[in-house]
Design an enzyme around this catalytic site. Structure first.
Site, PDB file in Angstrom:
ATOM      1  N   GLY A 274      39.192  51.633  48.753  1.00  0.00           N
ATOM      2  CA  GLY A 274      40.211  52.218  48.269  1.00  0.00           C
ATOM      3  C   GLY A 274      40.051  51.141  46.822  1.00  0.00           C
ATOM      4  O   GLY A 274      38.109  51.668  46.362  1.00  0.00           O
TER       5      GLY A 274
ATOM      6  N   LYS B 281      38.066  55.380  35.587  1.00  0.00           N
ATOM      7  CA  LYS B 281      37.149  54.466  36.671  1.00  0.00           C
ATOM      8  C   LYS B 281      37.133  52.464  35.379  1.00  0.00           C
ATOM      9  O   LYS B 281      36.356  52.691  33.924  1.00  0.00           O
ATOM     10  CB  LYS B 281      35.677  54.266  36.342  1.00  0.00           C
TER      11      LYS B 281
ATOM     12  N   ASP C  28      37.394  42.296  39.855  1.00  0.00           N
ATOM     13  CA  ASP C  28      38.271  41.919  39.116  1.00  0.00           C
ATOM     14  C   ASP C  28      39.052  43.481  38.219  1.00  0.00           C
ATOM     15  O   ASP C  28      39.886  43.716  37.368  1.00  0.00           O
ATOM     16  CB  ASP C  28      38.427  41.604  37.575  1.00  0.00           C
ATOM     17  N   GLY C  29      38.312  44.644  38.945  1.00  0.00           N
ATOM     18  CA  GLY C  29      39.363  46.050  38.385  1.00  0.00           C
ATOM     19  C   GLY C  29      37.873  46.731  36.842  1.00  0.00           C
ATOM     20  O   GLY C  29      38.681  47.683  36.804  1.00  0.00           O
TER      21      GLY C  29
ATOM     22  N   ARG D  65      36.326  60.379  33.637  1.00  0.00           N
ATOM     23  CA  ARG D  65      36.164  60.466  34.725  1.00  0.00           C
ATOM     24  C   ARG D  65      37.188  62.339  35.658  1.00  0.00           C
ATOM     25  O   ARG D  65      37.815  61.630  35.757  1.00  0.00           O
ATOM     26  CB  ARG D  65      34.920  60.338  35.780  1.00  0.00           C
TER      27      ARG D  65
ATOM     28  N   ASP E 266      31.344  55.922  52.087  1.00  0.00           N
ATOM     29  CA  ASP E 266      32.991  56.137  50.400  1.00  0.00           C
ATOM     30  C   ASP E 266      32.316  56.475  49.245  1.00  0.00           C
ATOM     31  O   ASP E 266      33.254  56.458  48.209  1.00  0.00           O
ATOM     32  CB  ASP E 266      33.370  54.487  50.830  1.00  0.00           C
ATOM     33  N   ASN E 267      31.307  56.961  49.080  1.00  0.00           N
ATOM     34  CA  ASN E 267      30.724  57.575  47.566  1.00  0.00           C
ATOM     35  C   ASN E 267      30.221  58.921  48.385  1.00  0.00           C
ATOM     36  O   ASN E 267      29.433  59.762  47.353  1.00  0.00           O
ATOM     37  CB  ASN E 267      28.869  56.669  47.080  1.00  0.00           C
TER      38      ASN E 267
ATOM     39  N   ASP F 209      30.303  58.336  41.916  1.00  0.00           N
ATOM     40  CA  ASP F 209      29.755  56.991  42.028  1.00  0.00           C
ATOM     41  C   ASP F 209      28.645  56.973  41.325  1.00  0.00           C
ATOM     42  O   ASP F 209      27.716  55.952  42.176  1.00  0.00           O
ATOM     43  CB  ASP F 209      30.461  56.859  43.220  1.00  0.00           C
TER      44      ASP F 209
HETATM   45  P1  AMP Z   1      30.825  51.235  44.377  1.00  0.00           P
HETATM   46  O1  AMP Z   1      29.449  51.156  44.982  1.00  0.00           O
HETATM   47  O2  AMP Z   1      30.440  50.722  43.388  1.00  0.00           O
HETATM   48  O3  AMP Z   1      31.266  52.639  44.456  1.00  0.00           O
HETATM   49  O4  AMP Z   1      32.045  50.389  45.316  1.00  0.00           O
HETATM   50  C1  AMP Z   1      32.714  50.476  45.970  1.00  0.00           C
HETATM   51  C2  AMP Z   1      34.197  49.457  46.566  1.00  0.00           C
HETATM   52  O5  AMP Z   1      33.810  48.483  45.971  1.00  0.00           O
HETATM   53  C3  AMP Z   1      34.856  50.478  46.303  1.00  0.00           C
HETATM   54  O6  AMP Z   1      36.108  50.370  47.071  1.00  0.00           O
HETATM   55  C4  AMP Z   1      34.790  50.202  44.904  1.00  0.00           C
HETATM   56  O7  AMP Z   1      35.962  50.450  43.992  1.00  0.00           O
HETATM   57  C5  AMP Z   1      35.319  48.791  44.814  1.00  0.00           C
HETATM   58  N1  AMP Z   1      34.766  47.848  43.708  1.00  0.00           N
HETATM   59  C6  AMP Z   1      32.830  47.831  42.737  1.00  0.00           C
HETATM   60  N2  AMP Z   1      33.168  47.195  41.605  1.00  0.00           N
HETATM   61  C7  AMP Z   1      34.899  46.234  41.242  1.00  0.00           C
HETATM   62  C8  AMP Z   1      35.442  45.649  40.515  1.00  0.00           C
HETATM   63  N3  AMP Z   1      35.106  45.430  40.100  1.00  0.00           N
HETATM   64  N4  AMP Z   1      36.872  45.381  40.894  1.00  0.00           N
HETATM   65  C9  AMP Z   1      37.806  45.710  41.961  1.00  0.00           C
HETATM   66  N5  AMP Z   1      36.399  47.002  42.938  1.00  0.00           N
HETATM   67  C10 AMP Z   1      35.559  46.532  42.842  1.00  0.00           C
HETATM   68 MG    MG Z   2      32.100  53.730  45.326  1.00  0.00          MG
END
Ligand code: AMP
Ligand code: MG
Length: 506
Positions: free
Chosen positions: A107, A130, A142-143, A193, A269-270, A279
């Site tokens: 998510g 983002k 950490d969001g 974005r 998911d990407n 992403d």
């Molecule tokens: P990504 O591979 O960067 O697309 O991320 C995979 C998953 O990890 C997605 O659900 C992102 O929302 C989550 N995610 C990545 N980095 C963070 C972060 N710093 N804080 C919270 N969720 C993250």
């Molecule tokens: Mg992603």
């Protein structure tokens, strides 16, 4: 080469109006889907936000007066300190396969959909932040997003769009001194974005693996209705949807291969349901050509290497096909739809690669001729972008202009032999040399976002100087033009760039 354009449909421009962005945003159609699909929440305010950059091109396409993007209202909206007047922000839920393994629920862990802009024709552009703080899907994160990766996403989104490759876009880049911790402490940033939709393959997998077929159908109906309405005419609209997604995905990846773009994390998911590059993380552009190149330092097995991208695309559409199976109704019909990925990829790759070599007609020996050039690139570790660009300057009759090309190759004899065959083949073309060269220069970019260029902009930005981001954005927005004053941005990577590593940490 073994592998092989729905461009992102951007809505027609609005008249430039001076209505504040926070007042123009409306609830997106996605937000009508209901609670099973997202959680409504506000962004977490970010301390002392500051403007870094925006994309003039995108602002114009969206009809946003540029001065608005620099004012206080936008700064507080795009840093998460202010909520849109008429839209309720949300974070979407999805699941996915990561590195080939089912990862369960993921998510939007740090992305928040603020709302949407609607044009006169009713077309929506969703606006997402983002790095906007914690959500129910943040897991151990950490969001937040760091400045470094946000600069990369901002620049690459706009560079890809200028290359004519379907992609999400980046409107603004906002920074903050607020600290976040990765391998070392860093400062944070938010990328604003945009896309018509951020729905992913994993959005469908989410409901399939929970056996929630009502929601699965609701999501598919939503996507068909809003983005693929022609599927409604088909005997089996869900099968037609899968075919559309296969074709768009194949086209996107064929474009990636043609410019040497490597995504780095092609997890389901990407993968955008609209076939948009989505992403941006540890992506890279091929420099010294090596088809087994892995741009993501974390990907030790090389699952997402350049060579593997087309077959991973196939793997990913199979994962989507699995999720759509209950709607399509039969394995046979699903497999039939999935077969369109390979044929579509092959078709796009042949079209794009022929254009790279300036071949307007098709001859039986073309494939071998083109494959042999890729093999020469591989054996000589020649720079992919500069080699094709130099090829675009080649003269048919004289070898005067061969110099820049031969400088990139160690095996000059091998290159000379290939050029003999190539010139012979070009003689069979009916286009004028001028027309062929112009067409080749319009498909073989001079400028791509090389890692070292991004790194220079990042290091300067970390010192508080954002001018290099502006320069790079400017150059990358017209990547096919010569721009002699920016020649140095087409230079091969310096020695220090050999140690640059890009990982999932962002
Ligand atoms: P990504 O591979 O960067 O697309 O991320 C995979 C998953 O990890 C997605 O659900 C992102 O929302 C989550 N995610 C990545 N980095 C963070 C972060 N710093 N804080 C919270 N969720 C993250
Ligand atoms: Mg992603």
């Amino acid at each position: 080469m073994r592998f092989t354009s729905a461009l992102a449909t951007m809505s027609a421009p609005h008249p430039n109006d001076m209505t504040r962005l926070s007042e123009r945003l409306q609830d997106s159609q996605f937000s009508q889907l209901g609670d099973a699909f997202f959680t409504r929440l506000k962004a977490t305010p970010l301390a002392q936000p500051y403007y870094i950059a925006h994309s003039s091109k995108l602002a114009q396409e969206l009809g946003i007066a540029e001065q608005l993007l620099r004012d206080e209202d936008s700064l507080s909206l795009l840093s998460g300190n202010q909520t849109p007047a008429q839209a309720q922000p949300l974070a979407a839920v999805y699941s996915g396969h990561q590195f080939g393994v089912w990862a369960g629920q993921l998510g939007d862990g740090r992305a928040i959909l603020l709302g949407a802009l609607r044009d006169n024709a009713g077309q929506e552009t969703e606006i997402q932040l983002k790095g906007a703080g914690l959500t129910p899907y943040s897991r151990s994160g950490d969001g937040r997003a760091v400045l470094r990766s946000s600069i990369r996403e901002f620049l690459c989104s706009e560079a890809m769009a200028a290359l004519g490759i379907p992609t999400s876009r980046a409107l603004c880049l906002t920074g903050s001194p607020q600290r976040v911790y990765r391998e070392t402490p860093e400062t944070s940033a938010v990328v604003t974005r945009t896309a018509s939709s951020f729905i992913r393959f994993g959005s469908f997998e989410h409901f399939y693996y929970q056996r929630r077929f009502d929601e699965l159908r609701q999501l598919a109906d939503f996507v068909i209705q809003n983005y693929f309405p022609a599927c409604l005419q088909a005997e089996n609209p869900y099968q037609a949807l899968l075919i559309q997604v296969c074709e768009r995905t194949a086209e996107m990846i064929a474009h990636w291969q043609a410019v040497g773009f490597m995504h780095g994390v092609m997890n389901t998911d990407n993968m955008s349901i609209l076939g948009l590059t989505l992403d941006y993380g540890p992506f890279g552009f091929m420099e010294a050509f090596d088809e087994s190149h892995i741009c993501n330092h974390t990907d030790q097995q090389g699952r997402y290497s350049y060579r593997n991208q087309p077959s991973i695309g196939n793997w990913n559409v199979y994962a989507l096909g699995q999720a759509l199976l209950p709607l399509i109704g039969s394995v046979e019909q699903t497999e039939q739809a999935l077969s369109s990925y390979r044929s579509s990829f092959e078709q796009h790759w042949i079209k794009l690669s022929s254009a790279k070599f300036g071949l307007a007609s098709n001859q039986p020996e073309d494939k071998v001729l083109m494959d042999d050039f890729f093999q020469l690139l591989q054996a000589n570790h020649a720079d992919m972008t500069n080699s094709f660009r130099a090829l675009s300057h080649l003269n048919l009759q004289t070898s005067e202009a061969d110099h820049p090309l031969s400088d990139l190759f160690i095996d000059r004899n091998g290159l000379a032999q290939w050029l003999l065959r190539y010139r012979h083949r070009l003689a069979a073309e009916t286009r004028s040399e001028t027309a062929r060269k112009a067409a080749m220069r319009a498909t073989n970019p001079k400028y791509v976002l090389r890692n070292y260029l991004a790194q220079q902009a990042i290091e300067q930005a970390q010192q508080g100087d954002f001018s290099e981001i502006q320069h790079l954005l400017h150059v990358l927005q017209t990547p096919f033009e010569e721009q002699p004053e920016f020649e140095h941005y087409a230079a091969l990577p310096p020695d220090w760039a050999a140690d640059l590593e890009v990982s999932c940490s962002s």
